[in-house]
Design a protein around this motif. Structure first.
Motif, short mmCIF file in Angstrom:
data_model
loop_
_atom_site.label_atom_id
_atom_site.label_comp_id
_atom_site.label_asym_id
_atom_site.label_seq_id
_atom_site.Cartn_x
_atom_site.Cartn_y
_atom_site.Cartn_z
N THR A 57 1.17 -0.79 -0.15
CA THR A 57 -0.21 0.14 0.64
C THR A 57 1.07 1.37 0.19
OG1 THR A 57 -0.15 -0.20 2.68
CG2 THR A 57 -1.88 -1.24 1.14
N LYS A 58 1.93 1.38 -0.11
CA LYS A 58 3.41 2.09 0.48
C LYS A 58 4.39 1.67 -0.33
CE LYS A 58 1.55 4.62 4.02
NZ LYS A 58 1.92 5.91 5.45
N TYR A 59 4.64 2.48 -1.08
CA TYR A 59 6.00 2.12 -1.88
C TYR A 59 7.26 3.85 -2.08
CZ TYR A 59 3.67 -1.49 -3.56
OH TYR A 59 2.47 -2.94 -3.83
N THR A 60 8.59 3.76 -2.06
CA THR A 60 9.17 4.63 -2.42
C THR A 60 9.49 5.12 -3.50
OG1 THR A 60 10.92 3.35 -2.77
CG2 THR A 60 10.63 3.36 -0.09
N ILE A 61 9.87 6.05 -4.18
CA ILE A 61 9.81 6.30 -5.22
C ILE A 61 10.17 5.48 -6.21
CG2 ILE A 61 10.05 8.45 -7.17
CD1 ILE A 61 9.15 10.16 -4.84
N ASP A 62 11.26 5.01 -5.63
CA ASP A 62 12.12 4.30 -6.40
C ASP A 62 11.21 2.93 -6.60
OD1 ASP A 62 13.92 6.38 -6.21
OD2 ASP A 62 15.26 5.52 -4.94
#
Length: 80
Positions: A57-62
């Motif tokens: 549900t959450k990710y870093t931009i990379d």
């Protein structure tokens, strides 16, 4: 225009934070989708297609960029 400025600023702040602390901020899929054109240069429908079926549900931009690239161009040899 202010929304684009906020997205670009958030990306820059995340990069600086990573540089300074080693911590990388994670963003919700919803927030990334809202700003996907400004951050990744892809439409919301492209972003949604790449993220379809993902459990996170959450990710870093990379991380999100890697998912998009794999979805758009296929997995590169030697990647997981």
């Amino acid at each position: 225009m202010a929304v684009k400025k906020e997205a670009v600023q958030a990306v820059e702040e995340a990069k600086e934070e990573k540089k300074d602390t080693g911590y990388v901020q994670k963003f919700s899929v919803k927030k990334l989708m809202e700003h996907c054109m400004d951050i990744f240069g892809v439409s919301q429908s492209t972003f949604a297609g790449a993220m379809y079926g993902r459990e996170g549900t959450k990710y870093t931009i990379d991380e999100a960029k890697l998912i998009l690239d794999e979805w758009l161009y296929g997995k590169k040899e030697g990647s997981k």
